[in-house]
Design an enzyme around this catalytic site. Sequence first.
Site, PDB file in Angstrom:
ATOM      1  N   GLY A  13       0.683  -1.135  -0.655  1.00 40.67           N
ATOM      2  CA  GLY A  13       0.166  -0.069   0.199  1.00 40.67           C
ATOM      3  C   GLY A  13       0.869   1.226   0.091  1.00 40.67           C
ATOM      4  N   ASP A  14       0.800   2.490   0.110  1.00 35.92           N
ATOM      5  CA  ASP A  14       0.991   3.175  -0.084  1.00 35.92           C
ATOM      6  C   ASP A  14       1.845   3.781  -0.907  1.00 35.92           C
ATOM      7  OD1 ASP A  14      -0.664   4.864   2.635  1.00 35.92           O
ATOM      8  OD2 ASP A  14       0.834   2.895   3.091  1.00 35.92           O
ATOM      9  N   GLU A  15       1.707   3.236  -2.301  1.00 34.12           N
ATOM     10  CA  GLU A  15       2.412   3.362  -2.754  1.00 34.12           C
ATOM     11  C   GLU A  15       2.533   4.528  -4.395  1.00 34.12           C
ATOM     12  OE1 GLU A  15       0.314   0.958  -3.705  1.00 34.12           O
ATOM     13  OE2 GLU A  15       1.067  -1.007  -3.156  1.00 34.12           O
ATOM     14  N   GLY A  16       1.250   5.523  -3.981  1.00 35.32           N
ATOM     15  CA  GLY A  16       1.135   6.663  -5.152  1.00 35.32           C
ATOM     16  C   GLY A  16       0.022   5.766  -6.045  1.00 35.32           C
ATOM     17  N   LYS A  17      -0.709   5.115  -5.834  1.00 33.11           N
ATOM     18  CA  LYS A  17      -2.388   4.878  -6.704  1.00 33.11           C
ATOM     19  C   LYS A  17      -2.963   5.992  -6.606  1.00 33.11           C
ATOM     20  CE  LYS A  17      -3.510   1.596  -3.613  1.00 33.11           C
ATOM     21  NZ  LYS A  17      -2.356   1.214  -2.859  1.00 33.11           N
ATOM     22  N   GLY A  18      -2.569   6.608  -6.092  1.00 33.38           N
ATOM     23  CA  GLY A  18      -3.636   8.018  -5.933  1.00 33.38           C
ATOM     24  C   GLY A  18      -2.734   9.075  -7.491  1.00 33.38           C
ATOM     25  N   ILE A  19      -1.737   9.151  -7.174  1.00 33.07           N
ATOM     26  CA  ILE A  19      -1.594  10.152  -7.752  1.00 33.07           C
ATOM     27  C   ILE A  19      -1.411   9.332  -9.352  1.00 33.07           C
ATOM     28  CG2 ILE A  19       0.789   9.444  -7.479  1.00 33.07           C
ATOM     29  CD1 ILE A  19       1.587  12.166  -8.418  1.00 33.07           C
ATOM     30  N   HIS A  44      -5.411   7.551  -0.880  1.00 31.11           N
ATOM     31  CA  HIS A  44      -5.536   7.882  -2.017  1.00 31.11           C
ATOM     32  C   HIS A  44      -5.075   9.936  -2.467  1.00 31.11           C
ATOM     33  CE1 HIS A  44      -6.115   3.565  -3.367  1.00 31.11           C
ATOM     34  NE2 HIS A  44      -5.882   3.663  -1.985  1.00 31.11           N
ATOM     35  N   GLN A 210      -4.964  -0.927  -1.747  1.00 37.83           N
ATOM     36  CA  GLN A 210      -3.654  -1.172  -0.625  1.00 37.83           C
ATOM     37  C   GLN A 210      -2.602  -1.747  -2.066  1.00 37.83           C
ATOM     38  OE1 GLN A 210      -6.979  -3.005   0.010  1.00 37.83           O
ATOM     39  NE2 GLN A 210      -6.787  -2.681   2.714  1.00 37.83           N
ATOM     40  N   THR A 225      -4.927  -7.865   4.189  1.00 44.26           N
ATOM     41  CA  THR A 225      -6.296  -7.228   3.951  1.00 44.26           C
ATOM     42  C   THR A 225      -7.080  -8.036   3.464  1.00 44.26           C
ATOM     43  OG1 THR A 225      -7.340  -5.309   3.290  1.00 44.26           O
ATOM     44  CG2 THR A 225      -5.486  -6.569   1.518  1.00 44.26           C
TER      45      THR A 225
END
Lengths: 360, 291
Positions: A13-19, A44, A210, A225
Amino acid sequence: MKTAQIVIGLGFGDEGKGITTDFLAKQNPESIVIRFSGGQQAAHTVMIGDKKHVHSSFASGALRGLPSYYSEHCTIHPLFLYNEREELKEKNANLDLYIHPLAKVTTPFDVWHNRGNTRNIDHGTCGKGIGSTMKRNEGPYKLFAIDLIAPREMLLEKLNQIAYYYGFLNESGIDEEIQAYLEAVDKLKWNIVDYTFLLKYDNLIFEGSQGILLDMDHGVFPNVTYANTTSKNAVEICNKLKIEDVEVYYATRSYTTRHGHGWMPNEREIKLKNNEEETCVFNEYQKHLRFGDLDYDLLNYALKLDAAYSPMAKRNLVVTCMDQLEKDYEFENLTTDFDTIYGSFSPDSKDFKQITSLFQ
Amino acid sequence: MGGTRYDFGAREDRAKKVGYASKSASEIFTQNALRKAHESMNPNGVIFREARDSEVHPNTVPIILGLDVTGSMGHIPHELIKEGLPKLMGGIIQGGVPDPALLFLGIGDHECDRYPLQVGQFESGDEELDMWLTRTYIEGGGGGNAGESYLLAWYFAAFHTKTDAFEKRGQKGLLFTVGDEPGLKTLPASAIKEIMGQGQQTYTHLELLAEAQKRYDVYHISVLHSGQAINADVEWKELLGQNCLSIEDHREIPNVIKKIICDKHKSSGSGLGTIPVSDTNDKGLDNIQML
């Protein structure tokens, strides 16, 4: 011909899926963004100029002006959703949200159960009730999005039964919270539509939750998860809609992170810069964000695994936070061939750069 | 289970050899170092624990001992393994009940503990009993809320045990919980499902007590070593009346249990653990397994 892009996190998780989702949304402004796993626990982050939003119950195209869709594999929490809607309204985002009839609905009882259970906290919960909701939905006490627009008496009866399931028997003090929850249900306009609705769009952007290393089938139990975080669900939906032109965008940071308890390789302190916009910060349930060097073997593992779920897809790599670390990368160690490799050099997707030629 | 006899001599020799008297709790209870319950004691998926008669033990008397393994109660299993267990089993046998079958349960808190229920098997042999007791993980948690999940012992006894004593002879077993806190008042279906792997119904403590009492005489041993324990004791007395036994020194546990079992044996007309004089063939439908 209809096309689809799937954004998948390669790590914990927190890899940059939002950007990454925002990057794709910018190029395909007529698309809809589809969540196909997880739910209201997502955080995200999208930054567009001086506008910033951490997407949770809305997909990461909302700030860019794209509508959101929640598939049957997701959970939603009406009150969290309402609160985020209010935030997004002020930011002039797209507030259109469509939900599959069989998306699972979280209740306040799930959240209390989630937060009150030590085992969940040990396993790295973020306290938003997702795991409890998924587990509850495996038994007879189910609640689906369609129930939110069912006759009110029926919804109330189902909520009563869920309270019973969690052992809330005639307790005072819960009415107030249920009241706020029901008010949110009333204030929202529920667009409950099945997958045929998606045929209206020529391009679909699938936003994962995630990361592959937290997948319920492939992560290291019990710190996993309750979701399929690979491209499995997204590919299934594409198959249902007969979309053959599918590209996967695999996101990883330029270093490894993990938020929550559980196994992670080569954990150590690393020195970062330009990370003032980090939204993944300390919280009561998951504690501090953990760091480590990029692990190419683990990336190869995750990539090969995901290809099992998306055999026909074209593959791209997105390496985020490349401006945060001064380091020589060794992407030549990756065994997957990519169409394109991108690097991100700021929290804004305008600073994506194509770096394919450097490594392939 | 149940095919071996309690052998004091062998127990004594083994205890010396293993060094029960001199070892610390964490050396004896090896799961403590691993910080997790022994997989064989995980109740998830367990359908039944059975107390069956055998050639060696033709008239088993099923006894369930649910030990609170949280907080300050965690030293009780240590005491039992040091000297309590031979006292308990020896006392019962010498008191005229030759075939006791003892099942250990480790009890924690379903809201706060990672292992709120650990289950052994009904055993009569010294070596087996030692094994299940020392396999128990003394989680030592507890905390937050006001009470422990003693009602998990009732739940397990009611729905997950089968005994020849009851099925063949119509005799109830004995169920003891030991602790120093009040019991929780509800066992939610969600917790049962998580712990047992199945379960759809939420129970109140009264419902579960009634279920357990169908096949067991239910007792609680209240260990009065704190103000809180004394308050809890009042609640337990209201609930169980004279079946709540209060003691100040936890080393009394074997004596209390032994006395109850032996008294019951003497006072019951047919005798506990012996074949009733009445016609044993005529038991109506009670003896037929309803599947």
